[in-house]
Design a protein around this motif. Sequence first.
Motif, PDB file in Angstrom:
ATOM      1  N   TYR A  51       0.835  -1.205   0.000  1.00 37.99           N
ATOM      2  CA  TYR A  51       0.000   0.000   0.000  1.00 37.99           C
ATOM      3  C   TYR A  51       0.872   1.258   0.000  1.00 37.99           C
ATOM      4  N   LYS A  52       1.938   1.239   0.807  1.00 36.16           N
ATOM      5  CA  LYS A  52       2.836   2.398   0.852  1.00 36.16           C
ATOM      6  C   LYS A  52       3.507   2.636  -0.496  1.00 36.16           C
ATOM      7  N   LYS A  53       3.839   1.536  -1.195  1.00 35.14           N
ATOM      8  CA  LYS A  53       4.541   1.635  -2.470  1.00 35.14           C
ATOM      9  C   LYS A  53       3.611   2.064  -3.612  1.00 35.14           C
ATOM     10  N   ASP A  54       2.460   1.412  -3.730  1.00 33.41           N
ATOM     11  CA  ASP A  54       1.584   1.615  -4.888  1.00 33.41           C
ATOM     12  C   ASP A  54       0.184   2.121  -4.544  1.00 33.41           C
ATOM     13  N   ARG A  55      -0.045   2.506  -3.304  1.00 28.85           N
ATOM     14  CA  ARG A  55      -1.370   2.938  -2.855  1.00 28.85           C
ATOM     15  C   ARG A  55      -2.417   1.853  -3.141  1.00 28.85           C
ATOM     16  N   GLU A  56      -3.638   2.243  -3.508  1.00 29.85           N
ATOM     17  CA  GLU A  56      -4.733   1.288  -3.694  1.00 29.85           C
ATOM     18  C   GLU A  56      -4.418   0.245  -4.767  1.00 29.85           C
ATOM     19  N   HIS A  57      -3.670   0.654  -5.794  1.00 28.73           N
ATOM     20  CA  HIS A  57      -3.362  -0.266  -6.883  1.00 28.73           C
ATOM     21  C   HIS A  57      -2.527  -1.457  -6.405  1.00 28.73           C
ATOM     22  N   GLY A  58      -1.757  -1.267  -5.345  1.00 30.21           N
ATOM     23  CA  GLY A  58      -0.927  -2.344  -4.815  1.00 30.21           C
ATOM     24  C   GLY A  58      -1.715  -3.456  -4.155  1.00 30.21           C
ATOM     25  N   LEU A  59      -2.958  -3.167  -3.769  1.00 27.75           N
ATOM     26  CA  LEU A  59      -3.770  -4.173  -3.085  1.00 27.75           C
ATOM     27  C   LEU A  59      -4.719  -4.910  -4.022  1.00 27.75           C
ATOM     28  N   ILE A  60      -4.754  -4.514  -5.286  1.00 26.04           N
ATOM     29  CA  ILE A  60      -5.586  -5.207  -6.258  1.00 26.04           C
ATOM     30  C   ILE A  60      -4.847  -6.467  -6.705  1.00 26.04           C
ATOM     31  N   SER A  61      -5.552  -7.572  -6.778  1.00 29.77           N
ATOM     32  CA  SER A  61      -4.943  -8.844  -7.154  1.00 29.77           C
ATOM     33  C   SER A  61      -4.333  -8.763  -8.545  1.00 29.77           C
ATOM     34  N   SER A  62      -3.108  -9.231  -8.668  1.00 30.45           N
ATOM     35  CA  SER A  62      -2.435  -9.215  -9.965  1.00 30.45           C
ATOM     36  C   SER A  62      -2.904 -10.379 -10.841  1.00 30.45           C
ATOM     37  N   ARG A  63      -3.707 -11.292 -10.300  1.00 33.17           N
ATOM     38  CA  ARG A  63      -4.213 -12.445 -11.036  1.00 33.17           C
ATOM     39  C   ARG A  63      -5.531 -12.150 -11.756  1.00 33.17           C
ATOM     40  N   LYS A  64      -6.088 -10.959 -11.565  1.00 34.37           N
ATOM     41  CA  LYS A  64      -7.368 -10.626 -12.191  1.00 34.37           C
ATOM     42  C   LYS A  64      -7.288 -10.736 -13.705  1.00 34.37           C
ATOM     43  N   GLY A  65      -8.286 -11.390 -14.290  1.00 30.69           N
ATOM     44  CA  GLY A  65      -8.357 -11.517 -15.729  1.00 30.69           C
ATOM     45  C   GLY A  65      -7.483 -12.611 -16.310  1.00 30.69           C
ATOM     46  N   LYS A  66      -6.754 -13.319 -15.463  1.00 30.78           N
ATOM     47  CA  LYS A  66      -5.884 -14.391 -15.938  1.00 30.78           C
ATOM     48  C   LYS A  66      -6.519 -15.736 -15.592  1.00 30.78           C
ATOM     49  N   PRO A  67      -6.300 -16.751 -16.432  1.00 35.58           N
ATOM     50  CA  PRO A  67      -6.897 -18.056 -16.148  1.00 35.58           C
ATOM     51  C   PRO A  67      -6.245 -18.712 -14.934  1.00 35.58           C
ATOM     52  N   ASN A  68      -7.003 -19.576 -14.295  1.00 33.34           N
ATOM     53  CA  ASN A  68      -6.533 -20.336 -13.152  1.00 33.34           C
ATOM     54  C   ASN A  68      -5.351 -21.217 -13.572  1.00 33.34           C
ATOM     55  N   ASN A  69      -4.375 -21.370 -12.703  1.00 38.57           N
ATOM     56  CA  ASN A  69      -3.204 -22.200 -13.011  1.00 38.57           C
ATOM     57  C   ASN A  69      -3.574 -23.671 -13.215  1.00 38.57           C
ATOM     58  N   ASN A  70      -4.668 -24.116 -12.600  1.00 38.63           N
ATOM     59  CA  ASN A  70      -5.070 -25.519 -12.701  1.00 38.63           C
ATOM     60  C   ASN A  70      -6.047 -25.774 -13.845  1.00 38.63           C
ATOM     61  N   ARG A  71      -6.326 -24.780 -14.621  1.00 41.27           N
ATOM     62  CA  ARG A  71      -7.287 -24.894 -15.709  1.00 41.27           C
ATOM     63  C   ARG A  71      -6.744 -25.834 -16.796  1.00 41.27           C
ATOM     64  N   LEU A  72      -7.616 -26.740 -17.224  1.00 41.59           N
ATOM     65  CA  LEU A  72      -7.234 -27.689 -18.272  1.00 41.59           C
ATOM     66  C   LEU A  72      -7.464 -27.072 -19.640  1.00 41.59           C
ATOM     67  N   LYS A  73      -6.572 -27.393 -20.565  1.00 43.09           N
ATOM     68  CA  LYS A  73      -6.769 -26.954 -21.943  1.00 43.09           C
ATOM     69  C   LYS A  73      -7.898 -27.786 -22.538  1.00 43.09           C
ATOM     70  N   LEU A  74      -8.640 -27.199 -23.445  1.00 40.16           N
ATOM     71  CA  LEU A  74      -9.788 -27.866 -24.053  1.00 40.16           C
ATOM     72  C   LEU A  74      -9.386 -29.188 -24.709  1.00 40.16           C
ATOM     73  N   GLU A  75      -8.237 -29.201 -25.399  1.00 39.79           N
ATOM     74  CA  GLU A  75      -7.782 -30.414 -26.069  1.00 39.79           C
ATOM     75  C   GLU A  75      -7.503 -31.535 -25.065  1.00 39.79           C
ATOM     76  N   THR A  76      -6.887 -31.195 -23.954  1.00 34.78           N
ATOM     77  CA  THR A  76      -6.575 -32.172 -22.915  1.00 34.78           C
ATOM     78  C   THR A  76      -7.853 -32.756 -22.347  1.00 34.78           C
ATOM     79  N   LEU A  77      -8.823 -31.903 -22.099  1.00 35.45           N
ATOM     80  CA  LEU A  77     -10.098 -32.344 -21.549  1.00 35.45           C
ATOM     81  C   LEU A  77     -10.813 -33.264 -22.532  1.00 35.45           C
ATOM     82  N   LYS A  78     -10.813 -32.902 -23.813  1.00 34.81           N
ATOM     83  CA  LYS A  78     -11.454 -33.738 -24.837  1.00 34.81           C
ATOM     84  C   LYS A  78     -10.778 -35.102 -24.911  1.00 34.81           C
ATOM     85  N   ALA A  79      -9.454 -35.125 -24.843  1.00 32.00           N
ATOM     86  CA  ALA A  79      -8.707 -36.387 -24.899  1.00 32.00           C
ATOM     87  C   ALA A  79      -9.062 -37.280 -23.717  1.00 32.00           C
TER      88      ALA A  79
END
Length: 85
Positions: A51-79
């Motif tokens: 918070y001291k470094k980046d104010r409010e922006h520092g507390l926003i999750s940096s993972r927003k808008g990114k897929p989950n690390n455990n997400r399966l690719k569609l091809e893998t799921l189909k297989a």
Amino acid sequence: ASAERTYTMSQKELDQITVIKQLSEKQIKHNTATAKLGISVRQVRRLKSRYKKDREHGLISSRKGKPNNNRLKLETLKARIQRLV
């Protein structure tokens, strides 16, 4: 011309900002912040430094808008489904 960015915040992140702001302004102590947020003193210190470094922006999750690390690719799921059938 500077481009403005819009950030979406969860209720949890809004609550964190309120508490960490109070902590930074010495209105509350670390123990009170940990109780309000339900996290450890170490995590509160980490949030406070971000918070001291980046104010409010520092507390926003940096993972927003990114897929989950455990997400399966569609091809893998189909297989996998094909092997089951």
